[in-house]
Design an enzyme around this catalytic site. Structure first.
Site, PDB file in Angstrom:
ATOM      1  N   GLU A 251       0.834  -1.206   0.000  1.00  0.00           N
ATOM      2  CA  GLU A 251       0.000   0.000   0.000  1.00  0.00           C
ATOM      3  C   GLU A 251       0.874   1.263   0.000  1.00  0.00           C
ATOM      4  OE1 GLU A 251      -4.152   1.599   2.060  1.00  0.00           O
ATOM      5  OE2 GLU A 251      -2.944   0.095   3.106  1.00  0.00           O
ATOM      6  N   TYR A 379      -0.117  -7.757  -1.949  1.00  0.00           N
ATOM      7  CA  TYR A 379      -1.110  -6.945  -1.241  1.00  0.00           C
ATOM      8  C   TYR A 379      -2.486  -7.394  -1.708  1.00  0.00           C
ATOM      9  CZ  TYR A 379      -3.664  -2.842   0.463  1.00  0.00           C
ATOM     10  OH  TYR A 379      -4.563  -2.020   1.095  1.00  0.00           O
ATOM     11  N   ASP A 419       0.537  -8.173   3.252  1.00  0.00           N
ATOM     12  CA  ASP A 419      -0.762  -7.916   3.872  1.00  0.00           C
ATOM     13  C   ASP A 419      -1.798  -8.736   3.119  1.00  0.00           C
ATOM     14  OD1 ASP A 419      -3.062  -6.993   5.002  1.00  0.00           O
ATOM     15  OD2 ASP A 419      -2.835  -4.907   4.382  1.00  0.00           O
ATOM     16  N   ASN A 421      -4.821  -9.522   4.239  1.00  0.00           N
ATOM     17  CA  ASN A 421      -6.171  -9.055   4.559  1.00  0.00           C
ATOM     18  C   ASN A 421      -7.107 -10.175   4.990  1.00  0.00           C
ATOM     19  OD1 ASN A 421      -6.612  -6.212   4.517  1.00  0.00           O
ATOM     20  ND2 ASN A 421      -6.171  -6.199   2.325  1.00  0.00           N
ATOM     21  N   ASP A 525      -0.973   2.037  10.405  1.00  0.00           N
ATOM     22  CA  ASP A 525      -1.914   1.260  11.217  1.00  0.00           C
ATOM     23  C   ASP A 525      -1.509  -0.211  11.294  1.00  0.00           C
ATOM     24  OD1 ASP A 525      -2.431   0.771   8.588  1.00  0.00           O
ATOM     25  OD2 ASP A 525      -4.573   1.209   8.661  1.00  0.00           O
TER      26      ASP A 525
END
Length: 537
Positions: A251, A379, A419, A421, A525
């Site tokens: 990201e 990602y 990541d 998710n 985050d």
């Protein structure tokens, strides 16, 4: 105005003395207990002529009333008898009044009620006093006595306040209280916020002679430009302190124009000149997605950058040690990078596409092929707040990625990282079991099942769970809006999925040794996660 002599009222006075009011009056004036005061009256009848009779006569002169009414009026207002000069403190009078009320009998009360009903004379009726504002006080009421009445004093009855009518809300409150335990039981779910301390599974210094520890770090930076602007030294400091060989970012939210922009100068400044950088940018949407890989430079490339590559341990050493080592040949460096071993740490090929147009336009992949293993920096698409991309993610992306890994990366052990998710077990979610999680991206049943299908079909293993199977509270993502990082209310969304060969210590030359997170690194985050590989010599 007629005068009243003591002899004319004495017979009626003796008749009055039998009442409880007269006894109370005698007790008040004599300041003696009731029994003692009454006995003294019998023994000393002159008490009536000296004190009581003159008082009655003076009251009759002021306001002519029937004799019995005068006596009763005086019994309720003993202050009028003070004309005799025998005055009393108010405290004594109050206590005497209370005793008088207590001393009245039930027979006296019934006789006073009967007398009230027989009254017909308007002059004998006394108007009731008005109610005083504020808290009501107990006041002695005067009974309307005829001749022969005992003049009993009765306390006024207080009117009871009307109770407010019960509303529907009041009626429903008990039922709500009964239902509270049920609601608590329904909302009762897992709450894992305490982070377990992970043991150190691999010590690189103990195996320096036989192997080299290759460190890979993965981090979702949520915008590389924002990270550089707000935390300009974070990346360099992290790479130096943890001696990272490869850094994978997700990201980045970059376009090609940002890389060569004269003001930003991202391509020429980020981890330069120590690392080779490989960027993948989104062409479908601006400021969206994006990935990058940074690989530490080796051999001739490192010498051209002006950095001394004596050993990997002193690559980011202090300036004094670098000056001492300038112009000197390091034997340990020749031992570590001798022959073919140095080439094992440099990628032979870097690619950016899966081969599917629907996925390749968003810049979600960077693939680095090393001689002994491959790295796929990935990602995975987020399903969205309303799960609008849930079907795309589970039915298209996950299946195409699995097919890509199985067909194109089967020659060497592959590490699929980034990541992803998804939090696929209850240990990856701090509040697993909460009702809203079924509609939250990354925790839906479809995403969990799809990820588990990828692992089962390919045989890949989640490196962190394989090495730390029971670790709790080890999350990699926290909501910034809710401020969940400090209380550790997070999810584990960042993974290293390793091929089965990387866990075979005997047959494989590359072995996964340890995995952990860098919780003290801020700027996003997410927090960085690290995988340590042992590359045998």
């Amino acid at each position: 105005m007629a005068r009243v002599s003591a002899s004319s009222i004495l017979p009626a006075l003796c008749l009055y003395l039998s009442s409880s009011s007269a006894r109370a009056l005698i007790q008040t004036r004599s300041r003696l207990p009731l029994r003692q005061a009454y006995s003294s009256l019998v023994r000393a009848p002159h008490y009536c002529s000296e004190r009581l009779v003159p008082a009655v006569a003076s009251r009759q002169r002021e306001q002519p009333l029937p004799f019995c009414r005068t006596i009763a009026k005086m019994s309720t207002t003993p202050d009028d008898i003070t004309s005799s000069g025998d005055e009393e403190p108010p405290k004594a009078r109050r206590s005497t009044r209370k005793r008088a009320v207590k001393g009245s009998t039930s027979s006296d009360a019934t006789t006073s009620v009967k007398k009230k009903k027989k009254m017909t004379n308007a002059d004998d009726i006394v108007e009731p006093k008005k109610k005083a504002k504020g808290r009501p006080k107990k006041v002695k009421a005067v009974s309307s006595d005829d001749e022969g009445s005992d003049g009993e004093v009765e306390p006024k009855k207080m009117k009871a306040k009307a109770r407010p009518k019960k509303t529907k809300a009041d009626v429903e409150e008990p039922t709500k209280e009964k239902k509270k335990p049920r609601k608590a039981a329904a909302a009762d779910h897992q709450r894992l916020t305490e982070r377990d301390e992970l043991p150190k599974l691999w010590n690189a210094k103990e195996h320096e002679e036989t192997s080299y520890t290759f460190k890979i770090c993965s981090w979702n930076v949520a915008g590389l430009r924002a990270l550089i602007r707000n935390h300009p030294e974070t990346l360099e400091k992290m790479c130096r302190e943890h001696d990272l060989d490869v850094l994978c970012l997700q990201e980045t939210k970059l376009q090609e124009m940002h890389l060569d922009d004269k003001k930003l100068q991202i391509r020429d400044t980020v981890l330069q000149p120590d690392y080779d950088a490989y960027y993948s940018c989104s062409t479908a949407k601006k400021g969206y997605s994006g990935t990058a890989i940074f690989v530490k430079k080796r051999g001739s490339a490192a010498k051209e950058s002006g950095k001394k590559q004596a050993t990997l341990d002193n690559f980011f050493g202090d300036k004094k040690s670098k000056k001492k080592n300038e112009g000197k040949k390091d034997e340990s460096a020749d031992r570590v990078f001798d022959d073919e071993f140095a080439t094992n740490l440099v990628p032979t090929e870097v690619s950016y596409k899966m081969g599917v147009d629907a996925h390749d336009q968003e810049g979600r992949l960077v693939i680095a092929d090393f001689p002994l293993f491959s790295i796929i920096n990935c990602y995975v698409p987020n399903s969205g707040q309303k799960l609008e991309r849930l079907d795309y993610r589970t039915e298209q992306w996950d299946k195409d990625l699995l097919n890509f890994v199985q067909t194109n990366k089967s020659k060497t052990p592959c590490i699929w990282l980034g990541d992803l998710n998804v939090a696929h077990t209850n240990l990856e979610v701090w509040n697993d079991g909460a009702k809203h999680l079924s509609k939250q991206a990354g925790v839906t049943e479809q995403e969990r099942q799809s990820f588990q299908h990828q692992l089962d079909t390919s045989g890949f293993k989640d490196a962190f769970r394989a090495l730390h199977p029971t670790a709790k509270g080890c999350y990699s993502y926290w909501s910034q809006r809710a401020g969940n990082r400090e209380p550790n209310k997070g999810l584990r969304l960042d993974y290293f999925c390793c091929a089965p060969a990387l866990f075979d210590e005997e047959a494989s030359k590359v072995v996964a040794r340890d995995s952990y997170s860098l919780y003290d690194v801020y700027g996003s985050d997410h927090c960085p996660v690290v995988l340590e590989l042992e590359i045998k010599k």
